[in-house]
Design a protein around this motif. Structure first.
Motif, PDB file in Angstrom:
ATOM      1  N   ALA A  76       0.831  -1.208   0.000  1.00 31.58           N
ATOM      2  CA  ALA A  76       0.000   0.000   0.000  1.00 31.58           C
ATOM      3  C   ALA A  76       0.867   1.260   0.000  1.00 31.58           C
ATOM      4  CB  ALA A  76      -0.935  -0.013   1.205  1.00 31.58           C
ATOM      5  N   ALA A  77       1.967   1.232   0.730  1.00 27.97           N
ATOM      6  CA  ALA A  77       2.866   2.393   0.767  1.00 27.97           C
ATOM      7  C   ALA A  77       3.443   2.671  -0.622  1.00 27.97           C
ATOM      8  CB  ALA A  77       3.981   2.161   1.784  1.00 27.97           C
ATOM      9  N   MET A  78       3.800   1.623  -1.343  1.00 28.30           N
ATOM     10  CA  MET A  78       4.314   1.808  -2.704  1.00 28.30           C
ATOM     11  C   MET A  78       3.253   2.443  -3.595  1.00 28.30           C
ATOM     12  SD  MET A  78       6.766  -1.444  -3.556  1.00 28.30           S
ATOM     13  CE  MET A  78       5.776  -2.746  -2.833  1.00 28.30           C
ATOM     14  N   ALA A  79       2.029   1.944  -3.503  1.00 29.52           N
ATOM     15  CA  ALA A  79       0.945   2.501  -4.312  1.00 29.52           C
ATOM     16  C   ALA A  79       0.665   3.948  -3.905  1.00 29.52           C
ATOM     17  CB  ALA A  79      -0.315   1.647  -4.175  1.00 29.52           C
ATOM     18  N   SER A  80       0.698   4.226  -2.624  1.00 26.69           N
ATOM     19  CA  SER A  80       0.470   5.596  -2.138  1.00 26.69           C
ATOM     20  C   SER A  80       1.555   6.550  -2.621  1.00 26.69           C
ATOM     21  CB  SER A  80       0.423   5.622  -0.610  1.00 26.69           C
ATOM     22  OG  SER A  80      -0.691   4.924  -0.131  1.00 26.69           O
ATOM     23  N   ALA A  81       2.748   6.031  -2.814  1.00 29.57           N
ATOM     24  CA  ALA A  81       3.873   6.849  -3.279  1.00 29.57           C
ATOM     25  C   ALA A  81       3.872   7.027  -4.794  1.00 29.57           C
ATOM     26  CB  ALA A  81       5.191   6.221  -2.822  1.00 29.57           C
ATOM     27  N   GLY A  82       2.881   6.430  -5.482  1.00 29.90           N
ATOM     28  CA  GLY A  82       2.753   6.652  -6.914  1.00 29.90           C
ATOM     29  C   GLY A  82       3.093   5.476  -7.808  1.00 29.90           C
ATOM     30  N   ALA A  83       3.396   4.334  -7.232  1.00 31.25           N
ATOM     31  CA  ALA A  83       3.702   3.148  -8.033  1.00 31.25           C
ATOM     32  C   ALA A  83       2.446   2.288  -8.130  1.00 31.25           C
ATOM     33  CB  ALA A  83       4.836   2.348  -7.387  1.00 31.25           C
ATOM     34  N   PRO A  84       1.765   2.270  -9.275  1.00 25.03           N
ATOM     35  CA  PRO A  84       0.578   1.411  -9.393  1.00 25.03           C
ATOM     36  C   PRO A  84       0.970  -0.060  -9.265  1.00 25.03           C
ATOM     37  CG  PRO A  84       1.080   2.475 -11.504  1.00 25.03           C
ATOM     38  CD  PRO A  84       2.065   2.981 -10.517  1.00 25.03           C
ATOM     39  N   VAL A  85       0.117  -0.820  -8.575  1.00 22.79           N
ATOM     40  CA  VAL A  85       0.463  -2.192  -8.223  1.00 22.79           C
ATOM     41  C   VAL A  85      -0.658  -3.158  -8.611  1.00 22.79           C
ATOM     42  CG1 VAL A  85       1.048  -3.755  -6.322  1.00 22.79           C
ATOM     43  CG2 VAL A  85       1.844  -1.392  -6.255  1.00 22.79           C
ATOM     44  N   TRP A 101      -6.718  -6.794   3.373  1.00 24.54           N
ATOM     45  CA  TRP A 101      -6.274  -5.937   2.272  1.00 24.54           C
ATOM     46  C   TRP A 101      -7.029  -4.608   2.273  1.00 24.54           C
ATOM     47  CZ3 TRP A 101      -2.061  -5.607  -0.266  1.00 24.54           C
ATOM     48  CH2 TRP A 101      -1.293  -6.732  -0.545  1.00 24.54           C
ATOM     49  N   ARG A 102      -8.337  -4.634   2.515  1.00 26.17           N
ATOM     50  CA  ARG A 102      -9.113  -3.387   2.564  1.00 26.17           C
ATOM     51  C   ARG A 102      -8.525  -2.422   3.592  1.00 26.17           C
ATOM     52  NH1 ARG A 102     -13.771  -3.536  -0.417  1.00 26.17           N
ATOM     53  NH2 ARG A 102     -14.783  -5.543  -0.682  1.00 26.17           N
ATOM     54  N   SER A 103      -8.156  -2.953   4.731  1.00 24.53           N
ATOM     55  CA  SER A 103      -7.572  -2.123   5.777  1.00 24.53           C
ATOM     56  C   SER A 103      -6.243  -1.523   5.318  1.00 24.53           C
ATOM     57  CB  SER A 103      -7.369  -2.961   7.047  1.00 24.53           C
ATOM     58  OG  SER A 103      -6.747  -2.207   8.050  1.00 24.53           O
ATOM     59  N   ALA A 104      -5.388  -2.344   4.743  1.00 24.91           N
ATOM     60  CA  ALA A 104      -4.076  -1.870   4.289  1.00 24.91           C
ATOM     61  C   ALA A 104      -4.193  -0.867   3.150  1.00 24.91           C
ATOM     62  CB  ALA A 104      -3.213  -3.058   3.847  1.00 24.91           C
ATOM     63  N   LEU A 105      -5.163  -1.064   2.260  1.00 18.99           N
ATOM     64  CA  LEU A 105      -5.299  -0.228   1.058  1.00 18.99           C
ATOM     65  C   LEU A 105      -6.259   0.944   1.245  1.00 18.99           C
ATOM     66  CD1 LEU A 105      -5.447  -3.132  -1.559  1.00 18.99           C
ATOM     67  CD2 LEU A 105      -3.463  -1.700  -0.987  1.00 18.99           C
ATOM     68  N   ASP A 106      -6.672   1.188   2.479  1.00 12.40           N
ATOM     69  CA  ASP A 106      -7.607   2.275   2.766  1.00 12.40           C
ATOM     70  C   ASP A 106      -7.101   3.596   2.182  1.00 12.40           C
ATOM     71  OD1 ASP A 106      -9.953   3.375   3.982  1.00 12.40           O
ATOM     72  OD2 ASP A 106      -8.665   4.212   5.551  1.00 12.40           O
ATOM     73  N   GLY A 107      -7.973   4.287   1.475  1.00 11.88           N
ATOM     74  CA  GLY A 107      -7.620   5.565   0.866  1.00 11.88           C
ATOM     75  C   GLY A 107      -7.135   5.462  -0.567  1.00 11.88           C
ATOM     76  N   LEU A 108      -6.899   4.243  -1.042  1.00 16.38           N
ATOM     77  CA  LEU A 108      -6.452   4.032  -2.419  1.00 16.38           C
ATOM     78  C   LEU A 108      -7.627   3.582  -3.276  1.00 16.38           C
ATOM     79  CD1 LEU A 108      -3.130   2.160  -1.608  1.00 16.38           C
ATOM     80  CD2 LEU A 108      -3.329   4.456  -2.587  1.00 16.38           C
ATOM     81  N   ASP A 109      -7.534   3.827  -4.568  1.00 14.84           N
ATOM     82  CA  ASP A 109      -8.548   3.365  -5.520  1.00 14.84           C
ATOM     83  C   ASP A 109      -8.178   1.939  -5.927  1.00 14.84           C
ATOM     84  OD1 ASP A 109     -10.364   2.908  -7.540  1.00 14.84           O
ATOM     85  OD2 ASP A 109      -9.949   4.769  -8.602  1.00 14.84           O
ATOM     86  N   VAL A 110      -8.987   0.989  -5.478  1.00 13.41           N
ATOM     87  CA  VAL A 110      -8.684  -0.431  -5.668  1.00 13.41           C
ATOM     88  C   VAL A 110      -9.727  -1.078  -6.564  1.00 13.41           C
ATOM     89  CG1 VAL A 110      -8.320  -2.649  -4.502  1.00 13.41           C
ATOM     90  CG2 VAL A 110      -7.655  -0.517  -3.359  1.00 13.41           C
TER      91      VAL A 110
END
Length: 173
Positions: A76-85, A101-110
């Protein structure tokens, strides 16, 4: 814009081939592909908290769940920093796995994608691969989808990876 695509399906369902096809179709933007197999490969040979029985049953310990949680937060940190995963995973815990996963990816468009494959086909792929314990594909084919909600479901039984990847990209708009 989608930050993370989560592919969930049983062993030998075609997730990795699908992830690679997605990478090709999503160019010129480079997407990282990270698999639960990457995490398992990083574990010590013994004592990593994952045990595979003689008939393909997989048992994980609390120690593994701790490492898995840390890994998903890192993804999630990588995705938050701009690296699509693109995440290639096997939700052995069904909805509990998705909730982690929902908890870890909170705030990201999944984008949540179910990867289905007829058990007989997955078993045949498993045998051809030669790197899995026989029985794993059959055990996981339905188990990993129990209680999980998806934005899209693809079936690799009837469509090649490229075709399934095109459906996912079209869904992304």
């Amino acid at each position: 814009m989608t930050d993370v695509i989560v592919l969930n399906g049983g062993s030998s369902s075609g997730k990795t081939s699908l992830a690679r096809a997605l990478q090709r179709l999503l160019l010129p933007t480079p997407w990282l592909t990270l698999s639960i197999d990457d995490l398992i490969a990083a574990l010590p040979a013994s004592g990593g908290g994952v045990d595979i029985g003689p008939n393909g049953e997989v048992t994980v310990t609390a120690a593994f769940h701790t490492l898995e949680r840390a890994w998903s937060v890192g993804v999630a940190a990588m995705a938050s920093a701009g690296a699509p995963v693109i995440v290639d995973d096997v939700f052995l815990g069904g909805s509990d796995s998705q909730n982690r996963w929902r908890s870890a990816l909170d705030g990201l468009d999944v984008l949540w994608v179910g990867v289905r494959c007829a058990p007989k086909v997955a078993v045949s792929r498993e045998a051809a691969r030669g790197d899995r314990v026989a029985g794993m594909a059959a055990r996981q084919a339905e188990l990993v989808h129990e209680g999980v909600t998806y934005d899209l479901v693809v079936d690799t039984t009837v469509g090649p990876a490229e075709e399934c990847a095109r459906r996912i990209v079209a869904h992304m708009g």
